[in-house]
Design an enzyme around this catalytic site. Structure first.
Site, PDB file in Angstrom:
ATOM      1  CB  SER A  85     -62.687  13.038  81.711  1.00 46.94           C
ATOM      2  OG  SER A  85     -61.321  12.144  82.105  1.00 46.94           O
ATOM      3  CG  HIS A 236     -57.534  15.175  81.931  1.00 44.83           C
ATOM      4  ND1 HIS A 236     -57.857  14.739  80.836  1.00 44.83           N
ATOM      5  CD2 HIS A 236     -58.290  14.863  82.928  1.00 44.83           C
ATOM      6  CE1 HIS A 236     -58.837  13.917  80.850  1.00 44.83           C
ATOM      7  NE2 HIS A 236     -59.190  13.851  82.321  1.00 44.83           N
TER       8      HIS A 236
END
Length: 260
Positions: A85, A236
């Site tokens: 990320s 995620h």
């Protein structure tokens, strides 16, 4: 700037970078598994996270410069870089600015584009909970639960809490700076001509919206020797949702003796 870090194992260096609100502790399980296969794994707290220093500037050129300096301080000439990320964007910035420092690059559930946001309610909940005035961790949990509802996000944030000697709690992250720097965190890195010619692996969670099919052309234009792999039943936090599949995929990529 001396970044807090932990070293596991011996062998070729691998540096792992966490995402927003994260810390090196989030990657210890994966780090140990990679180290067991003959690598020296450096788990790093990026600035304003974990036990690394709080600062007054937070953007990707600065984070990449921190990482380049960290490598020099630790006598690391080249390393494999893994970034999740926000950490993936730091890794991409390093690839654009200091590509010679990288052997192979692994970018986890992010690509190089400007994102629309989505953490505003988290920032507001962190501000409003006033953790420094709470004596009971359960109070903080209950407040966050009333605001955020998602149990995974709440537990992830609670890992950032630390008890103060004088009472109450502190956050391990510099959330006022992170909030004021949020647009920079969402922004893309590099420029229109930025590219990285070495082997790169992009890993996405099947259930995550962070990398879309329409992003693949952008990825290949800036990372021409890249591959994109989707992991089933993962969101995620791919490495937490499917740790075994993720670790084996990364090790297979790192162990391949390929040249661009």
């Amino acid at each position: 700037m001396e970044l807090n870090h932990k070293v596991i194992g011996e062998g070729h260096p691998v540096i792992i970078l966490h995402g927003l609100f994260g810390m090196l502790d989030n990657w210890q399980t994966i780090g140990k598994k990679i180290a067991a296969e003959g690598y020296m794994v450096f788990l790093v707290d990026q600035r304003d996270h974990g036990k690394s220093p709080f600062t007054q500037q937070f953007d990707y050129p600065t984070l990449a410069a921190d990482l380049a300096a960290f490598m020099e301080q630790n006598w690391i000439y080249k390393a494999h870089i893994i970034g999740h990320s926000m950490g993936g964007k730091t890794a991409m910035q390093l690839a654009f600015d200091h590509g010679d420092n990288i052997d192979k690059l692994v970018v986890v559930d992010i690509c190089n584009k400007t994102y629309p946001g989505g953490h505003e309610e988290i920032f507001k909940a962190i501000r409003d909970v006033q953790a420094d005035q709470k004596e009971d961790r359960q109070e903080i949990y209950d407040f966050l639960k009333s605001r955020l509802h998602d149990e995974g996000t709440i537990q992830f944030l609670l890992k950032n809490l630390q008890r103060k000697k004088e009472g109450g709690y502190d956050w391990k992250m510099n959330y006022p700076l992170l909030e004021s720097s949020y647009l920079a965190i969402l922004d893309k890195v590099g420029n229109a001509t930025s590219h990285f010619d070495k082997q790169t692996l992009f890993v996405k969670g099947e259930r995550s919206p962070y990398i879309l099919p329409t992003d693949e052309s952008l990825i290949h234009s800036q990372f021409p020797h890249s591959q994109l792999v989707s992991i089933e039943n993962a969101g995620h936090w791919v490495h937490a949702d499917q740790p075994e599949v993720f670790t084996q995929l990364v090790l297979q990529f790192l162990n391949q003796n390929l040249s661009p």
